[in-house]
Design a protein around this motif. Structure first.
Motif, PDB file in Angstrom:
ATOM      1  N   ILE A 162       0.861  -1.382   0.088  1.00 20.46           N
ATOM      2  CA  ILE A 162       0.179  -0.156  -0.084  1.00 20.46           C
ATOM      3  C   ILE A 162       1.097   0.978  -0.029  1.00 20.46           C
ATOM      4  O   ILE A 162       1.782   1.382   0.692  1.00 20.46           O
ATOM      5  N   LEU A 163       0.616   2.145  -0.980  1.00 23.96           N
ATOM      6  CA  LEU A 163       1.494   3.283  -1.102  1.00 23.96           C
ATOM      7  C   LEU A 163       0.608   4.561  -0.871  1.00 23.96           C
ATOM      8  O   LEU A 163      -0.752   4.709  -1.361  1.00 23.96           O
ATOM      9  N   VAL A 164       1.132   5.409   0.188  1.00 27.69           N
ATOM     10  CA  VAL A 164       0.478   6.502   0.659  1.00 27.69           C
ATOM     11  C   VAL A 164       0.974   7.714   0.402  1.00 27.69           C
ATOM     12  O   VAL A 164       2.383   7.688   0.497  1.00 27.69           O
ATOM     13  N   PRO A 165       0.433   8.749  -0.367  1.00 26.10           N
ATOM     14  CA  PRO A 165       1.182  10.019  -0.495  1.00 26.10           C
ATOM     15  C   PRO A 165       1.480  10.734   0.628  1.00 26.10           C
ATOM     16  O   PRO A 165       0.688  10.668   1.682  1.00 26.10           O
TER      17      PRO A 165
ATOM     18  N   ASP B 235      -1.304   7.820  -7.522  1.00 28.23           N
ATOM     19  CA  ASP B 235      -2.620   7.692  -7.723  1.00 28.23           C
ATOM     20  C   ASP B 235      -3.137   9.071  -8.699  1.00 28.23           C
ATOM     21  O   ASP B 235      -4.089   9.829  -8.424  1.00 28.23           O
TER      22      ASP B 235
ATOM     23  N   LEU C 186       2.250  14.442   3.150  1.00 28.84           N
ATOM     24  CA  LEU C 186       1.693  15.777   2.831  1.00 28.84           C
ATOM     25  C   LEU C 186       2.883  16.881   2.676  1.00 28.84           C
ATOM     26  O   LEU C 186       3.412  17.036   1.593  1.00 28.84           O
TER      27      LEU C 186
ATOM     28  N   HIS D  94      -0.265  21.466   1.927  1.00 29.76           N
ATOM     29  CA  HIS D  94      -0.782  20.229   1.236  1.00 29.76           C
ATOM     30  C   HIS D  94      -2.198  20.835   0.376  1.00 29.76           C
ATOM     31  O   HIS D  94      -2.116  20.645  -0.752  1.00 29.76           O
TER      32      HIS D  94
ATOM     33  N   TRP E 254       4.208   8.845   9.645  1.00 31.93           N
ATOM     34  CA  TRP E 254       2.951   8.153   9.077  1.00 31.93           C
ATOM     35  C   TRP E 254       2.712   6.645   9.019  1.00 31.93           C
ATOM     36  O   TRP E 254       1.574   6.186   9.185  1.00 31.93           O
ATOM     37  N   ASP E 255       3.849   5.961   9.183  1.00 31.45           N
ATOM     38  CA  ASP E 255       3.799   4.493   9.198  1.00 31.45           C
ATOM     39  C   ASP E 255       3.945   3.990  10.353  1.00 31.45           C
ATOM     40  O   ASP E 255       4.873   4.011  10.881  1.00 31.45           O
TER      41      ASP E 255
ATOM     42  N   ARG F  34       4.008   1.228   2.919  1.00 33.70           N
ATOM     43  CA  ARG F  34       3.833   1.002   4.203  1.00 33.70           C
ATOM     44  C   ARG F  34       4.712  -0.501   4.399  1.00 33.70           C
ATOM     45  O   ARG F  34       4.471  -1.221   3.869  1.00 33.70           O
TER      46      ARG F  34
ATOM     47  N   ARG G 101       4.196  15.227   8.968  1.00 35.39           N
ATOM     48  CA  ARG G 101       3.976  13.988   8.059  1.00 35.39           C
ATOM     49  C   ARG G 101       4.455  14.258   6.745  1.00 35.39           C
ATOM     50  O   ARG G 101       4.379  13.123   5.831  1.00 35.39           O
TER      51      ARG G 101
END
Lengths: 398, 539
Positions: free
Chosen positions: B79-82, B229, B84, B100, B390-391, B239, B352
């Protein structure tokens, strides 16, 4: 000098959590739910969605309608109303239910909490007082009370949610199985925690008298500080629930009692909720119509689609041929799923066309110009997002 | 009879991607990895109990969503998370917050320069236009300019058509852009020093170029052409660290029946009658296969694991002169708490994002001067991220880990070879720089991993520790990558291919090199293509 606010009658109610939400809603992105001022998002919808999938986040479910149903006849009354067998729900267990008109059209969905043999709580999206009163007609010992304003509720969802509750001192919370209820003493009152939610992920819902709302918020946020806790609003909820393939009123279904046009409402079978209809139990509203529906098969079936490309198929028609001349259904909800990395949608498809190939005609805008594309759709049998942690007891990392 | 159809040398993310697509086509593949863990430079390592470092690469943006989706990497745990906002630190007290939210970001720029706040729109628009165009070339094999094969001619026509959509003026600008320096390019847009420094920093990350060196503008573009995305230029975190990417791709390899062997360093590629036929492992074992695919960089492939006598005329020399200069260091730090930075509000969302200790163009150029002299700078450019903000899986609750990417760090010192003492002194220069902006930072340090080009080369296997497997300059890009005439993944020895970042489109955790190479291999082996076409956000 204080004056009476002439617009008081038009202003929204404030949730007991509002003093904290007000500070955290940096974007001032408010909407409304059942008369409550309600956050669309607080900082950024996608960020909040990712908190649900990656850390944990809270969603204020105070505005959700909550009814206490008490009395010796409470169980039979509910059993007469909803399609599921209420007698099978154990004490301190929750069950997801739907209820229908005599024509088998769905009025609403919600959850039934069995708190004692003669005490239940029913939650649902829209007010339901009148229908409950109708359903209670003829039963001697049943009292229905709207407790919406008497019970504050906060949903805590995400992979670190169990760790946060543990950190808050809720010992044993990791033993709660999905749909279980536990009670914890909280400042002289009882804090009810159910392992429920609307995100398809690991999560809990916390129920507390409104006077203790802020205390709960503060203790939860203190415990969650190192676990990335963040409030989330309607926008992130809608993303998460679509990945879990949960239905939403006014998206997947039109409440039967608010439907003007013939059969513009739905049956549970059309919504792929046939598993909630129990014909083995005593009579319930809509039984004969639903039996007929089951034998005949629903006209439409709510279907999970994986669509090629990455433009959400919002509002698209679904066709049985690539030329888009043979219409077979319509999309109810659609989004690009960042977690699944797929262009997902829920769609109502004519049941007899389900095994056909399907195409969506997708319209989108680019710098004020309209474009369209035709995208092939693949039918999915399982929810788009269903991590094993959502079912594991104890949950991992807890 | 060969047991394997293909041997892939190196279980970095591109090698794994290549293996996954070949296995998906029904080939019997084996990936050989010298280390006892997979991932190459996309790796998560627990060097201190409870902390998971992304030891090398640390953020992700180039990963093609089409590959992520096609190999179903989400199901394999990715899972890839952008992330901020970012804070850029000036030489003095100036701070630039990249919020952001668009309105807030604009307002913040205005605080520094109303002119630049407006200019930012034009800058972003132009860069997006350039990115869109270059993104169209990523998952395609570059045409050979000296070939008259229909496929190459068609590909040139495709490119011409794409480029023509720019319009005449922008076409001139684009061509000029490729040869410019990042600093000169930015000069046309901005007046504020800190804004220029912040915008220029992607132009030097990983490259042995300075902000004023011609060609650094392309490096800048290379860093902003990815997306998360569909949000072009955004960067994300994996993650579980960057190793989660390699692990997920390895999951796809296994799903399709491929094999991965660790502790299996390749000593030599076996060549017979001008054809690659297999490899000899460091332990002496021989493995044969129909084809051999090297995920090592071009220099390593042709000068380390191949015999000069097996190579056609001139290839050894080309490989020896392949521009793959080490210029970066990495300092991974386990922290007992979240560092506080002076002049930065305690905005949990800013925390973050990342920190850019960019200073000014001048500071960055002076750091480059040190590199040229064979020394590290006392005032380096450092790009930091605190993924644990974040993670939740990469550090214990309440503790953090900070990734610090340092530009510049020379592969060889003028004072003689790298020693552990010199490595620690380099690490100290980085800590000193951060401490300047975060008093007390040093006291938060629980554990630290300092990596100079020396460690990166020896542990990961990237020559000189060059993160891109070769400089991203125009002489080594597109159909020139790695060498002119060999831009289509087929190497000078028959049945030998390359699939690493030394090939088009170059460095970054993109999986594209591996996928493109697989497509070419499947053509040669007359198998059905399994590599998807790119999936654009209808740009």
């Amino acid at each position: 000098m204080t004056t009476t606010d002439p617009y008081a009658g038009e202003r929204l109610k404030l949730s007991p959590f509002y003093p904290r939400q007000e500070v955290l809603n940096i974007r001032e992105a408010w909407s409304a739910w059942n008369g409550y001022k309600f956050a669309e998002y607080y900082y950024d919808a996608e960020y909040e969605y990712f908190c649900v999938r990656n850390q944990c986040a809270t969603y204020d479910i105070t505005p959700m309608q909550k009814y206490e149903i008490r009395g010796r006849d409470a169980e039979v009354m509910l059993n007469r109303m909803v399609t599921r067998d209420v007698t099978k729900i154990g004490i301190d267990k929750v069950a997801y239910c739907v209820w229908c008109t005599d024509e088998g059209r769905m009025i609403d969905d919600g959850t039934i909490f069995k708190l004692a043999d003669d005490r239940f709580m029913l939650t649902c999206g829209s007010p339901c007082t009148a229908w409950l009163a109708k359903s209670a007609f003829g039963f001697d010992d049943v009292t229905i009370t709207d407790v919406t304003d008497d019970l504050a509720a906060l949903s805590l969802q995400g992979p670190t949610s169990c760790a946060v509750l543990k950190n808050m001192g809720l010992h044993g919370i990791d033993t709660a199985k999905p749909f279980n209820i536990m009670h914890f003493p909280f400042h002289g009152e009882s804090l009810m925690v159910s392992r429920t939610g609307f995100t398809g992920d690991l999560g809990y819902e916390l129920w507390i008298p409104p006077e203790l709302g802020l205390k709960l918020w503060d203790e939860l946020y203190a415990a969650g500080e190192d676990y990335g806790i963040q409030p989330y609003g309607e926008a992130a909820t809608n993303m998460a629930r679509l990945e879990a393939a949960f239905i939403m009123p006014a998206m997947e279904f039109n409440e039967a009692l608010r439907t003007v046009n013939f059969e513009h409402d739905q049956t549970p079978f059309e919504l792929s909720l046939g598993w909630l209809v129990d014909f083995d139990k005593p009579h319930f509203s809509g039984r004969s119509a639903l039996l007929k529906e089951k034998q005949r098969g629903p006209k439409y079936t709510l279907t999970k689609l994986d669509i090629e490309g990455n433009r959400p198929a919002e509002g698209s028609y679904i066709y049985g041929n690539k030329q888009c001349t043979k219409e077979i259904g319509y999309v109810t909800s659609a989004m690009w799923s960042p977690a699944v990395k797929a262009n997902i949608a829920l769609a109502m498809i004519m049941t007899d066309q389900l095994d056909n190939k399907m195409w969506a005609e997708i319209y989108y805008e680019k710098e004020l110009r309209q474009y369209s594309r035709i995208a092939a759709c693949t039918r999915k049998k399982k929810p788009f997002w269903a991590p094993s942690r959502a079912r594991a007891t104890p949950p991992p990392d807890c | 009879m060969n047991k394997y159809d293909a041997i892939i040398i190196g279980a970095g993310h591109n090698g794994l991607t290549n293996a996954a697509y070949l296995a998906k086509a029904g080939l019997n593949v084996v990936v050989l990895e010298k280390n006892d863990y997979i991932g190459g430079a996309a790796v998560s390592r627990e060097l201190q109990e409870g902390w998971l470092y992304s030891s090398c690469s640390y953020v992700c943006s180039m990963m093609r969503q089409a590959i992520h989706r096609d190999l179903d990497l989400g199901r394999h745990g990715l899972i890839l998370v952008p992330y901020l906002g970012t804070v850029n630190f000036g030489d003095g007290d100036e701070r630039l917050f990249s919020y952001h939210d668009e309105e807030a970001a604009h307002h913040e720029l205005k605080r520094h320069s109303p002119h630049d706040a407006d200019a930012m729109h034009r800058f972003q628009t132009d860069l997006t236009r350039y990115s869109q165009l270059i993104r169209k070339t990523l998952m395609r094999t570059p045409p050979d300019p000296a070939s008259f094969r229909p496929r190459d001619i068609m590909e040139f026509l495709y490119l011409a058509k794409q480029f023509w959509t720019l319009g005449e003026k922008e076409l001139y600008e684009y061509v000029r852009f490729f040869t410019m320096s990042a600093a000169e390019y930015l000069e046309d847009y901005f007046e504020n020093d800190l804004i220029k420094a912040a915008m220029a920093s992607p132009g030097i990350i990983g490259t042995a170029l300075g902000v004023y060196s011609p060609g650094s503008s392309y490096v800048l573009l290379h860093h902003v052409m990815g997306d998360v995305d569909g949000s072009i230029g955004a960067w994300g975190l994996a993650r579980g660290g960057m190793g989660a990417i390699s692990d997920a791709i390895a999951g796809a390899v296994a799903e399709h029946g491929g094999e991965i062997r660790t502790n299996a360093g390749v000593q030599k590629v076996l060549v017979k009658n001008g054809k690659a036929i297999g490899v000899v492992l460091e332990n002496g074992d021989e493995i044969t296969a129909r084809i051999v695919v090297s995920n090592l960089d071009a220099k390593r492939t042709f000068t380390r694991i191949m015999d000069k006598s097996d190579l056609p005329e001139g290839i050894y020399e080309r490989a020896k002169n392949f521009k793959i200069r080490g210029s970066s260091g990495k300092v991974n730090i386990a922290l007992s708490g979240m560092p506080k930075f002076t002049g930065v509000p305690e905005n949990r969302y800013l925390a973050r994002g990342g920190q850019g200790f960019s200073g000014s163009l001048e500071t960055m150029e002076r750091a480059y001067d040190c590199w040229k002299r064979g020394a590290w700078s006392d005032d380096p450019f450092v790009e930091s991220v605190i993924p644990s903000a974040w993670d939740p899986t990469v550090a214990p609750a309440g503790k953090h880990w900070m990734s610090n990417f340092v530009q510049y760090c020379p592969p060889e010192l003028s004072s003689g070879p790298w020693t552990p003492e010199k490595r620690d002194a380099f690490g100290k220069s980085v800590i000193d720089k951060i401490e300047r902006y975060s008093p007390g930072f040093r006291d938060l340090i629980v554990h630290m991993e300092v990596r100079t080009p020396h460690e990166i080369e020896n542990e990961v296997g990237l020559t000189e520790g060059n993160i891109f497997q070769g400089e991203l300059t125009i002489d080594q890009l597109f159909f020139n990558r790695p060498f002119p005439g060999y831009g289509q993944y087929r190497m000078p020895v028959k049945n030998l291919y390359m699939c690493g970042s030394s090939t088009h489109p170059g460095g970054g955790v993109s999986s594209v090199c591996g996928a493109n190479a697989a497509r070419e291999i499947l053509i040669d082996l007359r198998r059905t293509n399994t590599v998807p076409v790119d999936d654009f956000y209808d740009e």
